[in-house]
Design a protein around this motif. Structure first.
Motif, PDB file in Angstrom:
ATOM      1  N   ASP A 219     -12.277   1.712  -6.468  1.00  7.33           N
ATOM      2  CA  ASP A 219     -12.485   1.562  -7.788  1.00  7.33           C
ATOM      3  C   ASP A 219     -13.228   0.186  -8.507  1.00  7.33           C
ATOM      4  O   ASP A 219     -12.299  -0.694  -8.709  1.00  7.33           O
ATOM      5  N   PHE A 220     -14.403   0.217  -8.799  1.00  9.67           N
ATOM      6  CA  PHE A 220     -14.971  -1.398  -9.056  1.00  9.67           C
ATOM      7  C   PHE A 220     -14.533  -1.688 -10.452  1.00  9.67           C
ATOM      8  O   PHE A 220     -14.516  -2.934 -10.739  1.00  9.67           O
ATOM      9  N   SER A 221     -14.138  -0.830 -11.219  1.00  6.88           N
ATOM     10  CA  SER A 221     -13.715  -1.223 -12.666  1.00  6.88           C
ATOM     11  C   SER A 221     -12.495  -1.807 -12.522  1.00  6.88           C
ATOM     12  O   SER A 221     -12.027  -2.626 -13.275  1.00  6.88           O
ATOM     13  N   LYS A 222     -11.544  -1.428 -11.604  1.00  4.12           N
ATOM     14  CA  LYS A 222     -10.331  -2.286 -11.233  1.00  4.12           C
ATOM     15  C   LYS A 222     -10.441  -3.675 -10.696  1.00  4.12           C
ATOM     16  O   LYS A 222      -9.741  -4.460 -11.072  1.00  4.12           O
ATOM     17  N   ILE A 223     -11.592  -3.803  -9.960  1.00  4.46           N
ATOM     18  CA  ILE A 223     -11.976  -4.967  -9.425  1.00  4.46           C
ATOM     19  C   ILE A 223     -12.118  -5.828 -10.826  1.00  4.46           C
ATOM     20  O   ILE A 223     -11.878  -7.131 -10.694  1.00  4.46           O
TER      21      ILE A 223
ATOM     22  N   GLU B  54     -17.574   2.128  -0.383  1.00  4.71           N
ATOM     23  CA  GLU B  54     -17.456   0.577  -0.623  1.00  4.71           C
ATOM     24  C   GLU B  54     -16.038   0.320  -1.161  1.00  4.71           C
ATOM     25  O   GLU B  54     -15.435   1.100  -1.847  1.00  4.71           O
ATOM     26  N   TRP B  55     -15.522  -0.775  -0.835  1.00  7.58           N
ATOM     27  CA  TRP B  55     -14.265  -1.376  -1.291  1.00  7.58           C
ATOM     28  C   TRP B  55     -14.434  -2.948  -1.228  1.00  7.58           C
ATOM     29  O   TRP B  55     -15.154  -3.656  -0.667  1.00  7.58           O
ATOM     30  N   GLY B  56     -13.415  -3.429  -2.059  1.00  6.30           N
ATOM     31  CA  GLY B  56     -13.290  -4.850  -2.349  1.00  6.30           C
ATOM     32  C   GLY B  56     -11.834  -5.036  -2.225  1.00  6.30           C
ATOM     33  O   GLY B  56     -10.903  -4.549  -2.220  1.00  6.30           O
ATOM     34  N   GLU B  57     -11.724  -6.519  -1.809  1.00  2.00           N
ATOM     35  CA  GLU B  57     -10.467  -6.704  -1.332  1.00  2.00           C
ATOM     36  C   GLU B  57     -10.153  -8.389  -1.864  1.00  2.00           C
ATOM     37  O   GLU B  57     -11.213  -9.308  -1.545  1.00  2.00           O
ATOM     38  N   PHE B  58      -9.250  -8.665  -2.424  1.00  2.00           N
ATOM     39  CA  PHE B  58      -9.065 -10.183  -2.848  1.00  2.00           C
ATOM     40  C   PHE B  58      -8.061 -10.818  -1.900  1.00  2.00           C
ATOM     41  O   PHE B  58      -7.239 -10.299  -1.398  1.00  2.00           O
ATOM     42  N   ARG B  59      -8.572 -12.121  -1.826  1.00  2.00           N
ATOM     43  CA  ARG B  59      -7.760 -12.948  -0.750  1.00  2.00           C
ATOM     44  C   ARG B  59      -6.401 -13.114  -1.527  1.00  2.00           C
ATOM     45  O   ARG B  59      -5.505 -13.329  -0.472  1.00  2.00           O
ATOM     46  N   HIS B  60      -5.995 -13.275  -2.599  1.00  2.00           N
ATOM     47  CA  HIS B  60      -4.724 -13.358  -3.125  1.00  2.00           C
ATOM     48  C   HIS B  60      -3.980 -11.974  -3.071  1.00  2.00           C
ATOM     49  O   HIS B  60      -2.712 -11.907  -3.412  1.00  2.00           O
ATOM     50  N   LEU B  61      -4.504 -10.861  -2.694  1.00  2.00           N
ATOM     51  CA  LEU B  61      -3.958  -9.820  -2.375  1.00  2.00           C
ATOM     52  C   LEU B  61      -4.459  -9.052  -1.172  1.00  2.00           C
ATOM     53  O   LEU B  61      -5.180  -8.004  -0.852  1.00  2.00           O
ATOM     54  N   PRO B  62      -4.074  -9.737   0.022  1.00  2.76           N
ATOM     55  CA  PRO B  62      -4.475  -9.185   1.289  1.00  2.76           C
ATOM     56  C   PRO B  62      -3.846  -7.938   1.689  1.00  2.76           C
ATOM     57  O   PRO B  62      -2.850  -7.361   1.219  1.00  2.76           O
ATOM     58  N   GLY B  63      -4.898  -7.255   2.391  1.00  5.75           N
ATOM     59  CA  GLY B  63      -4.392  -5.916   2.763  1.00  5.75           C
ATOM     60  C   GLY B  63      -4.575  -4.802   1.640  1.00  5.75           C
ATOM     61  O   GLY B  63      -4.662  -3.338   1.888  1.00  5.75           O
TER      62      GLY B  63
ATOM     63  N   ILE C  97     -16.333  -7.892  -0.547  1.00  4.86           N
ATOM     64  CA  ILE C  97     -16.802  -6.558  -0.746  1.00  4.86           C
ATOM     65  C   ILE C  97     -17.443  -6.254   0.452  1.00  4.86           C
ATOM     66  O   ILE C  97     -18.399  -6.970   0.954  1.00  4.86           O
ATOM     67  N   SER C  98     -16.772  -4.884   0.779  1.00  3.19           N
ATOM     68  CA  SER C  98     -17.636  -4.534   2.209  1.00  3.19           C
ATOM     69  C   SER C  98     -18.406  -3.222   1.981  1.00  3.19           C
ATOM     70  O   SER C  98     -17.781  -2.289   1.214  1.00  3.19           O
ATOM     71  N   SER C  99     -19.452  -3.162   2.253  1.00  5.22           N
ATOM     72  CA  SER C  99     -20.383  -2.031   1.883  1.00  5.22           C
ATOM     73  C   SER C  99     -21.478  -1.748   3.023  1.00  5.22           C
ATOM     74  O   SER C  99     -21.934  -2.544   3.406  1.00  5.22           O
ATOM     75  N   PRO C 100     -21.804  -0.609   3.340  1.00  9.38           N
ATOM     76  CA  PRO C 100     -23.214  -0.445   4.237  1.00  9.38           C
ATOM     77  C   PRO C 100     -24.345  -0.823   3.377  1.00  9.38           C
ATOM     78  O   PRO C 100     -25.342  -0.831   4.039  1.00  9.38           O
TER      79      PRO C 100
END
Length: 768
Positions: free
Chosen positions: A107-111, A93-102, A138-141
């Protein structure tokens, strides 16, 4: 979340991912499209209601900021994307902020830290709030496709650097969401407080007085006082809600401190309701899985109702986006395509300009004059009307005419009225027509410039450099066309001044003018009240006095102004006789001087001595500025006749100018602009070395085209999906019979062996 939830699918689930994606795109683009009303679920609840646990249970991850004070100080939009499992996918699983594209956060604690840092960046470090969104994908199966929006909660007492009206600001932020008719309100209330005074239910009642689109959630059922339960609330006997209630058990602060996972918390919740003697009989109203199924059930029914209006709204916005795409156009690469596009733009520009001048445009304004109609107004209502109001004798006094006549006779007295003063005066008056004619030309030029600047095709707006060059070429073309029109107007005035056509059929003859002049003088004498003079004074009138009476009997409107009286002329210091006029020796004045000499003689003088004294006659020196003497009766007639001739001939010239000047402007300026402007554009701009420069569009246009194309595809996909959903709804209503839930009044959920449940868009808000 549990296999029980993933095993249930509703027909509304197929449209939810598309709606969520549309919501994400519209939020980034903004403008009118961001106001589109989508079916959504808004969650409201107090800070102590356990809303964070409900939110993280639906998401399946522990990543939200925690604390005893207000934590959500900026709207947090969560886009959950269900990623299908593949052999190449490691399932992380991973997360991506729109203000930090790419940049992906595994690590969800860093989110959580990034959310805190971004909040402090915009809202400060001391409890301030902001309405600018933080967007996180957040993208995850293991997650369900849905969008969750966590809004700041209401705070009644400002703390830190919060403004004094913080409660009103946050309330407006929440109400702007829950007042929409397509919104389902999820009111979260803790079971260990009085539900009758729940902040969430009070807010929901303001936006939904009938309770027809509000569902209640009762949390913390496991910490109620012993011997009490929330059965009556879950059954809707205390505060009735049409959509009913669902009870859940949250993670405690001890669970959070000990970092117990969400799956463990869901297992504890299931065990609690199964073992409870009261709640085990209300299994369809308890637990996070039941809440998810109920939300899907309600959203399905809501989509059934909202689909027609939503589809119409989406089609309307899709038409707007398609129009924007037409403005942005397509990207052209080859020189052949660039040349063809440049030719088409120039052609449409010239066609629109000509149509604007001729009044044949596609759109006809009804609020004001436009295009060629303004040119016609300049010709008829400004130019012609101004010339008609000109009085050629307004600034020409009777004395001016008298002086002109006498100057034209020279040292002789004219036997007949001279033509020279008439021609001099009429030329002077004709020359005054030049300025209004040139002003009319300038007005028409200004109108053509305005039309050239407002005449822009849709494609032309994409290319600022081409737009600039078209305006420059058109401006130079019109300036060059003004010069021959100006020369023609000057020639027309000079032609009229160069030859005074006294044989013109509309020009009054000299004899007729004299006849009219004598008639005017006679009429004015008859109408004037003659002042009676004593009989003893009548015999003392000289012949010069008779001439003066003729002039004085003519009113001002005949001569145009008073004649200059001889009394105004300076007299010589040695002159003592008022009967003497300059240049004409008075015989009465000479005799009086001789008599005075005899009376002044001394007694001893002899007649011989008197005869030896010579008689001296001295002339008065003429002044530096000479005025005409008293006018005679004939001169009066000449003056009036001259004014009549001036008026008559000026009318002839005026009619010619009123007719020829607009023709000259149309021939040299307006018509060439319609017929020759296209060829000028081709000569100046249609060159291969200029294609790249002229058809260079701004980066902003390319970005807008990309966003508009993406938005159009999403809108198109959404409409197609809605069509499919409507078709499925019709098929299911024909081929299957559904029973109605007696508690909710909604169709029961269809049980399907496989698939994934698509949760609705959820807005989370806290109320303190």
């Amino acid at each position: 979340m549990g296999e029980d939830i993933r095993a249930n699918v509703t027909i509304g689930a197929s449209v939810i991912p598309v709606i969520n994606k549309l919501q994400d795109i519209l939020a980034t683009v903004g403008g009118e499209l961001s106001k589109i009303s989508l079916p959504q679920v808004v969650v409201v609840g107090s800070q102590s209601s356990g809303k964070s646990s409900v939110l993280e249970a639906l998401v399946g991850r522990d990543f939200l900021p925690r604390g005893c004070d207000i934590c959500t100080r900026r709207p947090l939009v969560l886009m959950l994307e269900n990623r299908a499992r593949t052999p190449e996918d490691d399932g992380r699983e991973w997360g991506e902020f729109r203000h930090l594209p790419g940049r992906r956060f595994h690590d969800f604690s860093k989110i959580r830290k990034e959310i805190q840092a971004e909040t402090e960046k915009e809202a400060g470090f001391n409890k301030g709030v902001s309405d600018k969104h933080i967007r996180l994908k957040i993208s995850s199966p293991n997650v369900l496709n849905m969008t969750l929006v966590d809004l700041p909660g209401i705070t009644k007492v400002p703390v830190g650097d919060q403004p004094s009206d913080i409660e009103a600001r946050i309330r407006r932020m929440i109400m702007s969401h829950i007042t929409q008719e397509n919104c389902i309100i999820l009111a979260v209330s803790p079971a260990n407080s009085d539900l009758a005074t729940s902040d969430a239910l009070q807010i929901a009642k303001e936006a939904d007085p009938t309770g027809s689109r509000t569902i209640g959630v009762i949390t913390k059922l496991d910490i109620m006082d012993r011997g009490t339960n929330a059965c009556n609330f879950l059954l809707g006997k205390v505060v009735p809600l049409r959509l009913g209630y669902v009870g859940v058990v949250n993670r405690s602060q001890e669970d959070i401190n000990k970092e117990r996972g969400i799956q463990e918390a869901l297992a504890y919740e299931e065990q609690f309701f199964r073992d409870h003697p009261v709640y085990n009989g209300l299994s369809d109203r308890c637990g996070i899985p039941q809440l998810a199924k109920k939300l899907n059930q309600i959203l399905e029914q809501h989509i059934r109702t909202a689909l027609p209006s939503l589809k119409a709204e989406l089609n309307s916005y899709m038409a707007l986006v398609a129009r924007d795409l037409k403005v942005y156009g397509e990207v052209v690469q080859s020189e052949a395509e660039q040349g063809m596009m440049l030719l088409n733009i120039i052609k449409r520009y010239c066609e629109d300009f000509s149509a604007m001048v001729d009044g044949k445009g596609q759109e006809i304004l009804t609020s004001q004059l436009y295009g060629g109609a303004r040119i016609h107004y300049i010709f008829q209502s400004i130019f012609v009307k101004t010339l008609e109001d000109i009085d050629p004798c307004e600034d020409l006094t009777g004395e001016d005419i008298q002086i002109a006549i006498q100057n034209a006779t020279g040292p002789r007295s004219a036997i007949f009225g001279p033509e020279v003063p008439f021609e001099v005066l009429v030329r002077r008056q004709i020359s005054q027509l030049l300025d209004p004619c040139l002003q009319c030309l300038q007005f028409v030029y200004d109108e053509l410039i305005k039309m050239s600047r407002t005449c822009e095709s849709t494609d032309l707006q994409r290319f600022p450099f081409l737009q600039k060059h078209l305006k420059e070429v058109a401006g130079k073309f019109l300036r060059d066309a003004v010069r021959p029109a100006e020369r023609m107007i000057e020639n027309l005035i000079e032609m009229e001044m160069g030859y005074i056509n006294s044989s013109h059929p509309q020009f009054i003859s000299g004899s007729k003018a004299v006849e009219l002049a004598m008639h005017q003088i006679k009429s004015s004498q008859e109408n004037k009240d003659v002042e009676r003079v004593p009989t003893t004074e009548k015999g003392q009138k000289s012949w010069t006095g008779r001439g003066r009476s003729v002039v004085n009997s003519v009113p001002n409107h005949v001569l145009g102004n008073h004649s200059h009286s001889n009394n105004d002329r300076p007299k010589s210091a040695g002159s003592s006789s008022s009967a003497r006029t300059w240049g004409i020796p008075s015989i009465f004045g000479s005799k009086a001087s001789s008599d005075e000499s005899q009376l002044d003689k001394s007694p001893g003088e002899t007649p011989h001595d008197v005869q030896r004294t010579p008689a001296t006659v001295q002339l008065m020196e003429p002044p530096s500025i000479l005025r005409p003497p008293e006018i005679t009766e004939n001169e009066t007639v000449e003056m009036v006749a001259t004014k009549i001739l001036l008026q008559s001939y000026f009318d002839v010239v005026r009619k010619n100018i009123e007719d020829l000047v607009p023709k000259a402007i149309m021939h040299f300026l307006v018509n060439p602009a319609k017929t020759s402007l296209h060829n000028t554009f081709i000569q100046k701009l249609y060159r291969q070395d200029l294609f790249e420069v002229l058809l260079q569009e701004q980066d902003e246009v390319a970005a807008k085209r990309k966003r508009a194309r993406e938005m159009f595809l999403v809108l198109q996909q959404t409409v197609q999906t809605i069509d499919e959903v409507e078709s499925d709804m019709v098929s299911q209503s024909e081929n299957a019979s559904s029973t109605v839930d007696i508690n909710t009044g909604l169709p029961r959920i269809l049980e399907i062996s496989s698939g994934s449940t698509q949760l609705p868009m959820v807005y989370i808000s806290t109320v303190t």
